[in-house]
Design a protein around this motif. Structure first.
Motif, PDB file in Angstrom:
ATOM      1  N   SER A 172      32.727  33.681  51.600  1.00 58.52           N
ATOM      2  CA  SER A 172      34.016  33.759  52.290  1.00 58.52           C
ATOM      3  C   SER A 172      34.554  35.181  52.236  1.00 58.52           C
ATOM      4  O   SER A 172      35.067  35.698  53.236  1.00 58.52           O
ATOM      5  CB  SER A 172      35.021  32.805  51.649  1.00 58.52           C
ATOM      6  N   GLU A 173      34.440  35.806  51.086  1.00 62.48           N
ATOM      7  CA  GLU A 173      34.917  37.188  50.958  1.00 62.48           C
ATOM      8  C   GLU A 173      34.127  38.124  51.857  1.00 62.48           C
ATOM      9  O   GLU A 173      34.681  39.062  52.426  1.00 62.48           O
ATOM     10  CB  GLU A 173      34.844  37.648  49.507  1.00 62.48           C
TER      11      GLU A 173
ATOM     12  N   TRP B 192      42.961  39.382  49.601  1.00 63.28           N
ATOM     13  CA  TRP B 192      42.030  39.033  48.523  1.00 63.28           C
ATOM     14  C   TRP B 192      42.762  38.596  47.268  1.00 63.28           C
ATOM     15  O   TRP B 192      42.355  37.663  46.593  1.00 63.28           O
ATOM     16  CB  TRP B 192      41.138  40.212  48.176  1.00 63.28           C
TER      17      TRP B 192
ATOM     18  N   GLU C 294      45.587  37.089  46.992  1.00 64.57           N
ATOM     19  CA  GLU C 294      46.017  35.695  47.171  1.00 64.57           C
ATOM     20  C   GLU C 294      44.820  34.759  47.255  1.00 64.57           C
ATOM     21  O   GLU C 294      44.813  33.680  46.676  1.00 64.57           O
ATOM     22  CB  GLU C 294      46.890  35.567  48.427  1.00 64.57           C
ATOM     23  N   TRP C 295      43.803  35.157  48.016  1.00 65.12           N
ATOM     24  CA  TRP C 295      42.615  34.336  48.224  1.00 65.12           C
ATOM     25  C   TRP C 295      41.953  33.980  46.896  1.00 65.12           C
ATOM     26  O   TRP C 295      41.554  32.843  46.672  1.00 65.12           O
ATOM     27  CB  TRP C 295      41.637  35.094  49.123  1.00 65.12           C
ATOM     28  N   ARG C 296      41.835  34.959  46.036  1.00 66.77           N
ATOM     29  CA  ARG C 296      41.126  34.757  44.763  1.00 66.77           C
ATOM     30  C   ARG C 296      41.880  33.847  43.800  1.00 66.77           C
ATOM     31  O   ARG C 296      41.290  33.368  42.839  1.00 66.77           O
ATOM     32  CB  ARG C 296      40.841  36.108  44.117  1.00 66.77           C
ATOM     33  N   LYS C 297      43.136  33.592  44.069  1.00 68.31           N
ATOM     34  CA  LYS C 297      43.880  32.619  43.249  1.00 68.31           C
ATOM     35  C   LYS C 297      43.372  31.199  43.506  1.00 68.31           C
ATOM     36  O   LYS C 297      43.516  30.330  42.663  1.00 68.31           O
ATOM     37  CB  LYS C 297      45.376  32.677  43.564  1.00 68.31           C
ATOM     38  N   HIS C 298      42.794  30.973  44.697  1.00 66.31           N
ATOM     39  CA  HIS C 298      42.384  29.630  45.095  1.00 66.31           C
ATOM     40  C   HIS C 298      40.879  29.480  45.305  1.00 66.31           C
ATOM     41  O   HIS C 298      40.376  28.361  45.353  1.00 66.31           O
ATOM     42  CB  HIS C 298      43.097  29.238  46.399  1.00 66.31           C
ATOM     43  N   SER C 299      40.178  30.605  45.472  1.00 64.25           N
ATOM     44  CA  SER C 299      38.752  30.528  45.777  1.00 64.25           C
ATOM     45  C   SER C 299      38.021  31.723  45.187  1.00 64.25           C
ATOM     46  O   SER C 299      38.539  32.836  45.173  1.00 64.25           O
ATOM     47  CB  SER C 299      38.550  30.514  47.297  1.00 64.25           C
ATOM     48  N   ASN C 300      36.829  31.482  44.739  1.00 66.45           N
ATOM     49  CA  ASN C 300      35.973  32.559  44.268  1.00 66.45           C
ATOM     50  C   ASN C 300      34.622  32.412  44.955  1.00 66.45           C
ATOM     51  O   ASN C 300      33.603  32.223  44.314  1.00 66.45           O
ATOM     52  CB  ASN C 300      35.826  32.512  42.742  1.00 66.45           C
ATOM     53  N   ASN C 301      34.652  32.471  46.263  1.00 67.63           N
ATOM     54  CA  ASN C 301      33.458  32.258  47.059  1.00 67.63           C
ATOM     55  C   ASN C 301      33.021  33.573  47.686  1.00 67.63           C
ATOM     56  O   ASN C 301      33.672  34.077  48.606  1.00 67.63           O
ATOM     57  CB  ASN C 301      33.758  31.217  48.147  1.00 67.63           C
TER      58      ASN C 301
END
Length: 188
Positions: free
Chosen positions: A59-60, A47, A49-56
């Motif tokens: 997807s989470e 999360w 890392e993911w949240r650096k590129h997406s705030n969906n």
């Protein structure tokens, strides 16, 4: 057979502390116990890392489902089948409280997480959001506002579950632990 015990509550309610104390208590009584944290540490890193590129949020949610399925299949069910007690910090109920948009999403979340066993004991650490805010070291009134909404969602969700124990978590960790032990000793 084992018992599945879940601790829930808003951020700052003391879930981690109480889970560790309960695990130690049960082990001291000779009960094999496994402590599970949700989401897993691997998911927390993903999360981050993911949240650096997406705030969906959708997807989470799917990442959370995958993590939850892995934890249930590889950790919770094998431990329960061995007769162990499983103490879980959070469960799919957190997703129902935090990812709630409306009744449709609530129904979807209950269906999507139906692979998770029903807790034998569900402990909700009920805490004043102002106290939780200070424990979580959050400074904003937004934090209190969000916590109030989530607290209401948790309490609504709990009406659908048996063996819910509400614990006043405003007190010291030791007093909260004593209250938990007093209430669960009847159920274990």
């Amino acid at each position: 057979s084992g018992k599945f015990i879940v601790l829930e509550g808003i951020s700052g309610s003391g879930k981690d502390t109480q889970a560790k104390l309960l695990t130690a208590y049960l082990k001291n009584r000779g009960i094999k116990t496994k402590l599970i944290n949700r989401p897993s540490e691997e998911m927390r890193q993903l999360w981050k890392e993911w949240r650096k590129h997406s705030n969906n949020p959708m997807s989470e949610l799917y990442l959370m489902l995958a993590d939850g399925y892995h934890i249930v299949k590889d950790k919770i069910l094998p431990s329960l089948n061995k007769g162990e007690y499983v103490i879980s910090v959070r469960s799919s109920l957190s997703a129902q409280a935090y990812q709630y948009v409306n009744e449709v999403t609530s129904c979807f979340l209950r269906y999507a997480f139906n692979f998770e066993p029903m807790p034998d004991i569900l402990i909700y650490l009920d805490i004043d959001p102002i106290i939780a805010q200070s424990r979580a070291r959050q400074e904003s009134s937004f934090f209190r506002h969000v916590q109030k909404k989530e607290e209401k969602r948790f309490k609504k969700i709990f009406k659908e579950y048996p063996n819910v124990i509400l614990i006043n978590a405003d007190h010291s960790a030791q007093n909260v632990h004593k209250e938990i032990i007093a209430k669960i000793n009847r159920l274990i």
